[in-house]
Design a protein around this motif. Sequence first.
Motif, mmCIF file in Angstrom:
data_model
loop_
_atom_site.group_PDB
_atom_site.id
_atom_site.type_symbol
_atom_site.label_atom_id
_atom_site.label_comp_id
_atom_site.label_asym_id
_atom_site.label_seq_id
_atom_site.Cartn_x
_atom_site.Cartn_y
_atom_site.Cartn_z
ATOM 1 N N LYS A 1 1.179 -1.620 -0.353
ATOM 2 C CA LYS A 1 0.088 0.238 0.068
ATOM 3 C C LYS A 1 0.998 1.498 -0.071
ATOM 4 O O LYS A 1 0.243 2.801 0.346
ATOM 5 N N ARG B 1 -7.643 2.385 -3.336
ATOM 6 C CA ARG B 1 -7.758 1.831 -3.284
ATOM 7 C C ARG B 1 -7.331 2.136 -1.666
ATOM 8 O O ARG B 1 -7.672 0.891 -0.729
ATOM 9 N N ASP C 1 -10.388 2.649 0.520
ATOM 10 C CA ASP C 1 -11.107 2.141 0.661
ATOM 11 C C ASP C 1 -10.937 0.906 1.357
ATOM 12 O O ASP C 1 -11.771 0.453 2.333
ATOM 13 N N ASP C 2 -9.547 0.357 1.618
ATOM 14 C CA ASP C 2 -9.068 -0.430 2.344
ATOM 15 C C ASP C 2 -9.279 0.524 3.881
ATOM 16 O O ASP C 2 -10.031 -0.467 4.947
ATOM 17 N N GLN D 1 -12.966 1.060 5.377
ATOM 18 C CA GLN D 1 -13.872 -0.497 5.496
ATOM 19 C C GLN D 1 -14.617 -0.319 4.184
ATOM 20 O O GLN D 1 -16.085 -0.754 4.776
#
Length: 200
Positions: A85, A113, A116-117, A120
């Motif tokens: 990441k 991404r 979003d991670d 949650q």
Amino acid sequence: MAADKKRGAQAVRDMVISLAVIILAAWVIYLFIPHDENKDPVKSVSYRVELASARRAAPYPVAAPQGLSKEWRATSVRYTADGPKGSVWHLGFMTPDNEYAAVEQSDQERPVRFIDDVTQGAEKTSKKQRVAGEEWTRYQGQKYDALVRPAADGKSVTVVTGTASFRQLGELAEALEAKSLKPGNSQKPDGSGSAQPAAE
């Protein structure tokens, strides 16, 4: 035959006695070892050393709060360099009313991404929240909500997320101060020479 039965009965009796001794020992230990059922299970952590290390290593100014009340308790901290990441900074808190709030930063090339991670799966809304003169985009989700702001130079993103209300997320974002301690780097959060809260 009778001897076998006698041995079997004795084995059962020995097992029952052993079990009773174990239960009694466990009860005595519970009774005499101090324990506080009202004690807060959340353990606070210090993040001063990790923050200084991250500010020396990260390719962006690392954000941490200044001036939050002592009721905000840091519970988790980590910096990961060059992971899947990107270079990631995480600092988690319990708010005064025991909700979760965290500062998440990354220089991942695809910030969608990362967002979003760490949120949650929260989704971007059209709503903005003004914090210390800066506009943050609100994200809403079933588990976490978030305030998101990309760095002025587009090379990193800062996310303030958690179960806390947008008011508390805003309070954390407002307290953020981003700095870099990399040699020769005088850049502040907004890419200029002046400090800005909640830099990304």
